[in-house]
Write a protein that holds these residues in place. Sequence first.
Motif: not given
Length: 269
Positions: A63, A67, A186, A190-191
């Motif tokens: 992940i 990112v 972002l 996702l954060q």
Amino acid sequence: MALWLLNHLSTCALTLLTVGGIVLVAVAGSALARRRSPRLAEGEHNEMVGVVLGMFGAIYGIILAFVVVTLWTQLDHTRTVVAQEATDISLVVRDTRSFPPVARARIDRAVSDYVHAVVEVQWPEMRAGRLSFEATSQQVGGMYDALQAYDPKTARDEAFYEEAVTRLNDATAMRRERTNIATMELPVLLQVLVHGGALVIILLTSLYGLRSLKMQFLFVASVAGLIGFSLLLVLVLDRPFAGDLTVSPEPFMESSLSPFWSQHGAGPP
């Protein structure tokens, strides 16, 4: 908060704050865990923790890599957009060199107003993460007005005129994309995943027991340091117009656009 940190602290200070803070918290958490449960040092849960840590570490690594690569690609794309917009504006100036002096002076003045507005007004707005279309709307209109006021008389002038209009249209499209990028960040999910995953990994390392206290702290600090640097990279890359690793407005001051700055004696903010 992230924008404030990026715009007010150097990369070195951010590194000390982010990486150092995460390492200190992780080591303190590990010491507290050993104190509350001395049997952790015997490694009674190591087999289970090791399996879970390996599984979570692999998933989190994938992940995090996704990112970081996405954000780096965005930064590279932003530089390309800025360079392309400046190139298109510069070509408008070059294409109109064959126009009569009055028409050329009118277009040059409009272009000069635009590049100064971009660097001196719009760039600080983007650095602060604010949507700033209005900062250069009047100047964009001025460039279109300057071109539309000229009626080409020869086939050559008409060819250059059409090319200048095309380049101006392309520059306007790049301007919109650049301004939109300045407000992007972002996604929240996702954060949460990136920061929540970091917390889980650090907690799991605190539960992995080693007999030597120094080795325990070294293990936890190493993992926490790696995670801290990764989170710092995400923070820096997420805002391409803020911080030390920022996209520069220099393309708007180079090539055919440089005379507009030497005349005014101004520079980037």
